[in-house]
Design a protein around this motif. Structure first.
Motif, PDB file in Angstrom:
ATOM      1  N   SER A 335      42.158  13.949 104.288  1.00 21.56           N
ATOM      2  CA  SER A 335      42.042  13.075 103.112  1.00 21.56           C
ATOM      3  C   SER A 335      40.585  12.661 102.872  1.00 21.56           C
ATOM      4  O   SER A 335      40.235  12.192 101.797  1.00 21.56           O
ATOM      5  N   LYS A 336      39.741  12.855 103.891  1.00 23.03           N
ATOM      6  CA  LYS A 336      38.318  12.526 103.712  1.00 23.03           C
ATOM      7  C   LYS A 336      37.599  13.723 103.089  1.00 23.03           C
ATOM      8  O   LYS A 336      36.723  14.335 103.709  1.00 23.03           O
ATOM      9  N   ARG A 337      38.004  14.069 101.877  1.00 24.89           N
ATOM     10  CA  ARG A 337      37.548  15.296 101.244  1.00 24.89           C
ATOM     11  C   ARG A 337      36.028  15.314 101.043  1.00 24.89           C
ATOM     12  O   ARG A 337      35.366  16.320 101.283  1.00 24.89           O
ATOM     13  N   ALA A 338      35.466  14.193 100.565  1.00 22.91           N
ATOM     14  CA  ALA A 338      34.028  14.199 100.258  1.00 22.91           C
ATOM     15  C   ALA A 338      33.201  14.468 101.523  1.00 22.91           C
ATOM     16  O   ALA A 338      32.259  15.261 101.510  1.00 22.91           O
ATOM     17  N   GLU A 339      33.587  13.828 102.618  1.00 24.42           N
ATOM     18  CA  GLU A 339      32.876  14.027 103.896  1.00 24.42           C
ATOM     19  C   GLU A 339      33.046  15.469 104.384  1.00 24.42           C
ATOM     20  O   GLU A 339      32.125  16.078 104.922  1.00 24.42           O
ATOM     21  N   LEU A 340      34.267  15.952 104.243  1.00 22.90           N
ATOM     22  CA  LEU A 340      34.576  17.318 104.685  1.00 22.90           C
ATOM     23  C   LEU A 340      33.723  18.334 103.911  1.00 22.90           C
ATOM     24  O   LEU A 340      33.107  19.233 104.485  1.00 22.90           O
ATOM     25  N   VAL A 341      33.677  18.165 102.583  1.00 22.18           N
ATOM     26  CA  VAL A 341      32.900  19.068 101.730  1.00 22.18           C
ATOM     27  C   VAL A 341      31.418  18.991 102.088  1.00 22.18           C
ATOM     28  O   VAL A 341      30.728  20.013 102.176  1.00 22.18           O
ATOM     29  N   LYS A 342      30.915  17.795 102.320  1.00 19.74           N
ATOM     30  CA  LYS A 342      29.503  17.615 102.680  1.00 19.74           C
ATOM     31  C   LYS A 342      29.176  18.405 103.954  1.00 19.74           C
ATOM     32  O   LYS A 342      28.161  19.104 104.031  1.00 19.74           O
ATOM     33  N   ALA A 343      30.074  18.261 104.957  1.00 21.99           N
ATOM     34  CA  ALA A 343      29.838  18.959 106.229  1.00 21.99           C
ATOM     35  C   ALA A 343      29.831  20.473 106.025  1.00 21.99           C
ATOM     36  O   ALA A 343      29.048  21.194 106.655  1.00 21.99           O
ATOM     37  N   MET A 344      30.686  20.968 105.138  1.00 15.54           N
ATOM     38  CA  MET A 344      30.704  22.407 104.861  1.00 15.54           C
ATOM     39  C   MET A 344      29.437  22.825 104.113  1.00 15.54           C
ATOM     40  O   MET A 344      28.875  23.891 104.357  1.00 15.54           O
ATOM     41  N   GLU A 345      28.996  21.967 103.205  1.00 16.13           N
ATOM     42  CA  GLU A 345      27.798  22.306 102.412  1.00 16.13           C
ATOM     43  C   GLU A 345      26.551  22.437 103.281  1.00 16.13           C
ATOM     44  O   GLU A 345      25.695  23.266 103.022  1.00 16.13           O
ATOM     45  N   VAL A 346      26.443  21.595 104.299  1.00 14.25           N
ATOM     46  CA  VAL A 346      25.211  21.601 105.098  1.00 14.25           C
ATOM     47  C   VAL A 346      25.338  22.456 106.366  1.00 14.25           C
ATOM     48  O   VAL A 346      24.381  22.568 107.130  1.00 14.25           O
ATOM     49  N   ALA A 347      26.523  23.044 106.576  1.00 10.68           N
ATOM     50  CA  ALA A 347      26.736  23.826 107.812  1.00 10.68           C
ATOM     51  C   ALA A 347      25.756  24.995 107.892  1.00 10.68           C
ATOM     52  O   ALA A 347      25.508  25.684 106.903  1.00 10.68           O
TER      53      ALA A 347
END
Ligand code: BEZ
Length: 397
Positions: A335-347
């Motif tokens: 449910s923490k989509r924004a955090e999840l997306v951020k982590a994928m973006e900077v991976a």
């Protein structure tokens, strides 16, 4: 290759071994904050000309998850699988089975650009997290980019741009192109033409046939008559096997160099045999890349599936690595989509291809290699383009 119970048991054994050795990347994490399993929807081709590609992606995706202890962010996983048959007409129904009926947390797919364009639309409409492990449709990470859509493979124009540059540098003056008529072929050929002509070459004729047709004879006759300095093609899977064999059977491999996006000779060399020897292609992967991650990946994949991996396996493995980076960052709380997306973006992924980062539109930035077929290997002979990234093409993220 069919995914059998034996393979899945082997992958299970890898997970158990990793757990015993205390190698789990998830170790030390807080318990998951959401109950139940994370649902992963695999929408890939398991029949038709791209069937082997779908199987490679599935195998390697599951391998990476197994190496992560068989879990994501501490939570168990449940897979839902649909054979998309590389058929764009069936794509909305197929994607809806996973999104609406099975209510997956993440959709992984697919190979065919036309099918992927439909999946990306549904993912945007339903705000479903989508990771594309192959299909290169330029638009998806360009003007149609979205916060919830990621790609771990390439964009179609990248391989054409790299080969167009290499052929111009080799002072080839004229070319003929041939492809299946759909987004992947059009964009691959478009990239080749742009770079080849910018380097002083001229594309004499662009030829195409409907996907997935493989009646190549009339095109080969025309190529022989036009006598270009080089022929650039986009074909993959079963179609690539047939084309390379037909080109050699017509004797054209002795007179007009054939080059292509690397899919022409990836995962196909056993079937192509002598007909493929010496072919030059451009791709973001090469079999013998001597880097620790590639060596480890090839050994693990071969052990699990008793066959060597190909570029599709690399992309599937990286799709799972990207998901792991995101889900571990939120400790399994989807449910923490924004955090999840951020982590994928900077991976920054340790990919078997070398380093892998994503651009603003969530498309890979990676090196494109020039490869030559030698025996059963696509040998890397140079880096054709270093750190290739796409222009924004109107992506507004
Ligand atoms: C595509 O449709 O995007 C595609 C299919 C096979 C290999 C590469 C690209």
């Amino acid at each position: 290759m069919k995914l059998t119970l034996k393979h899945l048991r082997r992958v299970g054994a890898i997970a158990a071994a990793a757990a015993t050795a205390g190698l789990l990347l998830t170790s030390g994490q807080a318990p998951a904050q959401q109950p139940g399993k994370i649902k992963i929807g695999l929408m890939l081709p398991y029949t038709g000309t791209f069937a082997a590609l779908g199987t490679s992606i599935t195998n390697a995706f599951k391998l990476a998850i197994a190496e992560n202890g068989g879990k994501l962010g501490g939570r168990e996983i449940e897979y839902f699988t649909v054979d998309d048959e590389s058929d764009p007409a069936k794509a909305p129904d197929n994607a809806n089975k996973l999104i609406k009926r099975d209510q997956v947390d993440v959709l992984v797919g697919t190979v065919h650009s036309g099918v992927a364009l439909a999946m990306a639309k549904l993912a945007r409409d339903n705000n479903t997290l989508l990771i594309i492990p192959n299909a290169g449709a330029d638009e998806i990470t360009g003007p149609l980019c979205a916060a919830n859509v990621f790609r771990t493979s390439f964009s179609n124009s990248q391989m054409g741009i790299a080969m167009g540059k290499v052929m111009a540098e080799q002072t080839k003056k004229t070319a003929v192109t041939l492809t299946w008529k759909y987004a992947a072929g059009d964009e691959s050929v478009g990239g080749f033409k742009e770079a080849f002509e910018a380097g002083g070459g001229k594309v004499l004729k662009e030829m195409s046939l409907p996907f997935p047709q493989v009646e190549f004879q009339s095109y080969l006759t025309e190529i022989a008559a036009l006598k270009p300095d080089v022929v650039y093609v986009f074909f993959a899977g079963g179609g690539a096997v047939k084309f390379v064999k037909d080109y050699a059977a017509a004797g054209l491999n002795k007179t007009i160099p054939l080059v292509g996006a690397g899919f022409l000779t990836d995962g196909t060399l056993d079937a192509q045999g002598d007909a493929a020897q010496g072919l030059l292609t451009t791709l973001h992967y090469g079999d013998g890349l001597n880097i620790p991650k590639n060596n480890a990946f090839r050994a693990a994949y071969t052990k699990a599936y008793t066959t060597a991996p190909d570029v599709y396996a690399v992309q599937g493995y990286d799709a799972a690595q990207l998901l792991i980076a995101g889900v571990n960052a939120v400790k399994g709380d989807m449910s923490k989509r924004a955090e999840l997306v951020k982590a994928m973006e900077v991976a920054k992924l340790d990919s078997p291809r070398g380093s892998l980062a994503l651009n603003k539109g969530h498309n890979p930035i990676h090196d494109i290699y020039l490869r030559k077929v030698e025996g059963k290997e696509n040998k890397v002979i140079s880096v054709a383009v270093k750190n290739l990234t796409d222009p924004p093409r109107g992506c507004k993220l």
